[in-house]
Design an enzyme around this catalytic site. Structure first.
Site, PDB file in Angstrom:
ATOM      1  N   HIS A   1      36.961  41.847  46.318  1.00 33.14           N
ATOM      2  CA  HIS A   1      37.642  41.367  47.510  1.00 33.14           C
ATOM      3  C   HIS A   1      36.676  41.466  48.689  1.00 33.14           C
ATOM      4  CE1 HIS A   1      42.106  41.993  46.125  1.00 33.14           C
ATOM      5  NE2 HIS A   1      41.444  41.120  45.389  1.00 33.14           N
TER       6      HIS A   1
ATOM      7  N   CYS B   1      42.180  47.869  48.284  1.00 37.87           N
ATOM      8  CA  CYS B   1      41.141  47.753  49.314  1.00 37.87           C
ATOM      9  C   CYS B   1      41.355  48.768  50.424  1.00 37.87           C
ATOM     10  CB  CYS B   1      41.117  46.336  49.877  1.00 37.87           C
ATOM     11  SG  CYS B   1      40.431  45.119  48.723  1.00 37.87           S
TER      12      CYS B   1
ATOM     13  N   GLU C   1      36.892  42.996  51.442  1.00 34.09           N
ATOM     14  CA  GLU C   1      36.714  44.350  51.964  1.00 34.09           C
ATOM     15  C   GLU C   1      35.659  45.127  51.166  1.00 34.09           C
ATOM     16  OE1 GLU C   1      41.158  43.349  52.514  1.00 34.09           O
ATOM     17  OE2 GLU C   1      39.533  42.871  51.125  1.00 34.09           O
TER      18      GLU C   1
ATOM     19  N   CYS D   1      44.971  44.862  50.797  1.00 30.27           N
ATOM     20  CA  CYS D   1      45.885  45.279  49.746  1.00 30.27           C
ATOM     21  C   CYS D   1      45.711  46.787  49.545  1.00 30.27           C
ATOM     22  CB  CYS D   1      45.592  44.531  48.444  1.00 30.27           C
ATOM     23  SG  CYS D   1      43.964  44.897  47.717  1.00 30.27           S
TER      24      CYS D   1
END
Length: 215
Positions: free
Chosen positions: A96, A130, A98, A127
């Site tokens: 992701h 993350c 992040e 999320c």
């Protein structure tokens, strides 16, 4: 995309409403004209259309629409306020945005005796996975001050996503909903804007307030 759970603690901030507060080589971005001395050339500017589509804070977008991704634009500043690095990352199959951001900052080998400030603009709030990674990163890097502005809250009515926001808050990571000043700053530093000023879209502020629990 990244929903009704426990309501998050909120207080008013200077640039929006504070939602949560307590206590591999990245692809590059060409810097806009006037880049400061010593700033790293590590990103390609977003197009105007991509910025408007990906960072727009509406819950729905006009058709034809594809899935809006997570983009994370960051600016790293020296203790004296000068910009050391800035860039923009997005989700990849394995990581992701992040996680890619964490890897990027970790690769800079910053002087841990100095204090640095990182401001992030992100299209979706993190999320749970993350959020946990950001908390671990923040704990391991006490010399970094991390401030996150999110355009949209990711499924905050779902318990798991609500837990992500709570986890950030209880770990002293500040997350705010983007308002017009933040969109304008993101436009100025991360968009190939051709010298044009940011033009807020209809209901931008109204949507921001509804997300942050404001009136």
């Amino acid at each position: 995309m990244r929903g009704n759970g426990t309501r998050m603690p909120m207080t008013k901030g200077r640039a929006g409403t504070i939602l949560l507060r307590r206590g591999d080589q990245m692809p590059g971005i060409r810097l806009h004209q006037g880049a400061g001395k010593g700033r790293r050339n590590t990103m390609n500017l977003l197009s105007e259309d991509k910025f408007r589509y990906q960072f727009g804070n509406e819950s729905e977008v006009p058709k034809p629409q594809g899935r809006r991704k997570t983009y994370l634009c960051y600016q790293l500043k020296h203790p004296d306020g000068s910009t050391l690095d800035q860039g923009c990352v997005k989700n990849k199959k394995k990581d992701h945005a992040e996680i890619r951001f964490i890897k990027k900052i970790s690769s800079l080998d910053l002087d841990q005796t100095q204090s640095y400030k990182i401001t992030c603009y992100i299209t979706w709030s993190p999320c749970l996975s993350c959020a946990e990674a950001l908390v671990a990163f923040n704990k391991d890097c006490p010399h970094l001050s991390l401030l996150i502005f999110a355009s949209r809250l990711f499924c905050h009515w779902l318990r798991k996503c609500n837990m992500a926001l709570l986890h950030l808050w209880t770990s002293n990571i500040l997350l705010l909903v983007m308002g017009e000043p933040e969109f304008a700053d993101c436009w100025e530093h991360f968009v190939d804007n051709q010298g044009k000023h940011f033009e807020p879209w209809e209901k931008l502020t109204q949507i921001m307030r509804s997300q942050s629990g404001g009136s």
